[in-house]
Design an enzyme around this catalytic site. Structure first.
Site, PDB file in Angstrom:
ATOM      1  N   ASN A   1      80.277  63.162 -13.289  1.00  0.00           N
ATOM      2  CA  ASN A   1      80.454  63.296 -14.743  1.00  0.00           C
ATOM      3  C   ASN A   1      79.464  62.328 -15.611  1.00  0.00           C
ATOM      4  O   ASN A   1      78.961  62.628 -16.497  1.00  0.00           O
ATOM      5  CB  ASN A   1      81.863  63.277 -15.398  1.00  0.00           C
ATOM      6  CG  ASN A   1      81.831  63.431 -16.848  1.00  0.00           C
ATOM      7  OD1 ASN A   1      81.521  64.594 -17.181  1.00  0.00           O
ATOM      8  ND2 ASN A   1      82.257  62.658 -17.396  1.00  0.00           N
TER       9      ASN A   1
ATOM     10  N   ASP B   1      85.612  62.968  -9.061  1.00  0.00           N
ATOM     11  CA  ASP B   1      86.181  62.317 -10.183  1.00  0.00           C
ATOM     12  C   ASP B   1      86.017  63.281 -11.428  1.00  0.00           C
ATOM     13  O   ASP B   1      84.801  63.934 -11.591  1.00  0.00           O
ATOM     14  CB  ASP B   1      85.625  61.042 -10.242  1.00  0.00           C
ATOM     15  CG  ASP B   1      86.259  60.290 -11.644  1.00  0.00           C
ATOM     16  OD1 ASP B   1      87.447  60.162 -11.381  1.00  0.00           O
ATOM     17  OD2 ASP B   1      85.527  59.958 -12.366  1.00  0.00           O
TER      18      ASP B   1
ATOM     19  N   GLU C   1      89.872  65.914  -8.715  1.00  0.00           N
ATOM     20  CA  GLU C   1      90.575  65.610  -9.784  1.00  0.00           C
ATOM     21  C   GLU C   1      90.613  66.166 -10.957  1.00  0.00           C
ATOM     22  O   GLU C   1      89.751  66.229 -11.946  1.00  0.00           O
ATOM     23  CB  GLU C   1      90.435  64.038  -9.892  1.00  0.00           C
ATOM     24  CG  GLU C   1      91.361  63.451 -11.220  1.00  0.00           C
ATOM     25  CD  GLU C   1      91.009  62.297 -12.023  1.00  0.00           C
ATOM     26  OE1 GLU C   1      91.612  61.714 -12.825  1.00  0.00           O
ATOM     27  OE2 GLU C   1      89.797  62.254 -12.231  1.00  0.00           O
TER      28      GLU C   1
HETATM   29 CA   LIG Z   1      80.600  65.975 -18.854  1.00  0.00          CA
END
Ligand SMILES: [Ca+2]
Ligand SMILES: [Ca+2]
Length: 538
Positions: free
Chosen positions: A148, A241, A277
């Site tokens: 991310n 993640d 997650e």
């Molecule tokens: Ca993002």
């Protein structure tokens, strides 16, 4: 995600059963044996027990106080010595390493270089050695993959930031990130200023700029990152993640991106494991199983399904029907889903802080989630009742304290930890190994029982109705025509005598395993079970 299964051991077990050997008990943490005395070991594929490790707090090989990969290699026999019958190991089948890549923070969820092991943990060569050592023990290694966001110190971001400050708006690294002008900012997302009127999205922290996952160059980078760790290093898969933050507020796009990650992994192996997650409600988590396995957060925490049952806030009947209903909701989305129960992880207060070992709550909670489907994850130190909570300083470092080996390990608590070590009253590994009644030896026995009764992990569940009892309940699990019954008594002090025929037509003939504070007996359909005890019936 293929499922492997050894048929021979079950035949042997069946022959044992036919030969009238009666009650089989697993004692002293050894496997069932056949009539020749040979061990019966099952392979449940990815439906196996994993162990989450914060490398920096686990074991230190070079005396700098920071846990490292060579320290972990030195401790592998503690986890799994490759001999299931030795009784010397905890017996986990896989490990998940929290981020190991070069990063800015102690926890390393802010990657600077995706292709290098952080120098405080060791070298890429050390990781290859670790994977080889684990493979020799039939253990899988998955690593955290943080897609991310990166660190602001990542070369991609530094280049982008510099280009903007110099007015070089065509620099390709700018579009690696979610970098916008003020009028392009989307509501519900957090942005921080760069220069010249530009801002970058960073929902976790200003040090963690979010990647633009629509960018084909970024996807090519990710593809190469996956290839490197799977092919060149040999990891078995990834823990992904923060998957709901990929496109914050857009589950459909997140799931589509996870399917792409899955397809990239398929290029490099036909046998791998991905778990994500998505810290959210059960319904949303279930929807993500369309792409990958996801941690079952509804099971976890001080108010989750496991603890609620172990502490009698909910009946065992409610717990088993929850297991069954949740699983059904996932399997509607993906019939081959592998569920992922756990009590706590590195973002949660440790379970031994709210589950009493002395009163048997911790052991009961362990029974409730290890003796169930899928891939249970044990957080390092859980098996010795380590404590650790955010505390008044509100720091996650207190949830990631140094493993309590009780020997000469030089590993220290992470930067920022404030937890009072005098509160660690449950003993070290060294102490607990010597004590047959310790939590460590309890977990070891529990893992063997799960391995010896693979229908628990692999089978189809039938929740049984024992609604007249609050502290008793159970389910059947059937795999390839073989059925086990798993029953729990969560009472603190009451031995129960139950007529199982009131809840099921299935005829059990013997007790395959007992684990808890006391014993159990079976006479016809009448089960007598001690408080805080679970049984596996066949
Ligand atoms: Ca993002
Ligand atoms: Ca070290």
């Amino acid at each position: 995600m293929k499922k492997k299964f050894l048929i021979l051991p079950l035949l042997i077990l069946f022959i044992l059963f036919l030969s009238g050997c009666g009650e089989i008990k697993i004692t002293d943490y050894t496997f069932l044996t056949d009539s020749n005395g040979s061990e019966i070991v099952y392979d449940t594929g990815n439906n196996s027990v994993y162990y989450e490790i914060f490398v920096g707090a686990y074991s230190d090989s070079d005396g700098d106080g920071i846990g490292d990969i060579n320290g972990l290699i030195n401790r592998l026999d503690y986890l799994n010595d490759g001999d299931p019958s030795s009784g010397k190991s905890l017996g986990v089948d896989g490990i998940w390493l929290m981020p190991i890549m070069k990063a800015g923070s102690y926890h390393k969820y802010d990657v600077i270089d995706y292709m290098s092991v952080d120098s405080s943990y060791g070298t890429n060569e050390d990781m290859i050695n670790l994977v080889n050592e684990c493979n020799d023990r039939n253990m899988h290694v998955i690593i955290d993959l943080v897609l991310n966001h990166t660190s602001t110190l990542n070369a991609w971001f530094k280049t982008a930031s510099k280009a903007i400050s110099e007015g070089d708006y065509s620099n390709k690294y700018i579009s690696y990130y979610s970098i916008v002008t003020e009028d392009q900012e989307e509501t519900g997302k957090t942005y921080y200023a760069l220069s010249n009127g530009y801002y970058y999205e960073a929902n976790f922290d200003r040090s963690m700029p979010e990647l633009n996952l629509d960018n084909e160059d970024v996807k090519a980078e990710i593809s190469e990152i996956i290839r490197y760790w799977m092919e060149d290093v040999g990891v078995y898969g990834f823990r992904l993640d923060a998957v709901k933050y990929f496109y914050l507020g857009d589950d459909a796009k997140n799931i589509e991106f996870l399917k792409w990650v899955d397809s990239e992994c398929q290029k490099y192996s036909d046998d791998y494991y991905l778990v994500g997650e998505d810290w959210s409600n059960d319904g949303e988590i279930a929807s993500y199983y369309e792409a990958i396995s996801c941690f079952d957060f509804g099971m976890s925490g001080s108010d989750g399904a496991i603890t609620s049952c172990a502490k009698q806030y909910e009946s065992v009947n409610s717990y088993v029907s929850y297991l069954s209903q949740y699983r059904n909701s996932v399997e509607i989305v993906n019939p081959d889903a592998i569920l992922t129960p756990f009590i706590s992880n590195h973002d949660m207060n440790r379970a031994a802080g709210y589950l009493s070992i002395k009163e048997g709550e911790m052991q009961m909670a362990a029974n409730l989630y290890i003796l169930t489907y899928g891939t249970p994850f044990i957080y390092y130190g859980e098996e010795i009742g380590m404590k650790g909570s955010r505390g008044t300083e509100n720091t996650d470092a207190n949830r990631r304290l140094a493993m309590l080996w009780g020997d000469n390990d030089t590993v220290e608590d992470p930067v920022g930890a404030t937890y009072d070590s005098s509160l660690q009253t449950n003993g070290t590994v060294k102490e607990q190994k010597k004590d047959k009644t310790s939590l460590y030896n309890y977990y070891k026995k529990l893992l063997i029982i799960r391995k010896c009764n693979p229908e628990i992990a692999l089978g189809e569940y039938t929740a049984l109705n024992f609604a007249n009892y609050t502290t008793f309940g159970g389910f059947l699990s059937t795999y390839e025509g073989r059925t086990v019954g798993v029953f729990h008594n969560t009472s603190y002090s009451t031995t129960l005598t139950i007529d199982l025929s009131k809840g099921t037509d299935f005829n059990f003939t013997f007790i395959a395993a007992v684990i808890g504070s006391g014993d159990a007996t079976l006479s016809g359909s009448i089960l007598t079970i001690a408080p805080h005890t679970s049984v596996i019936l066949r």
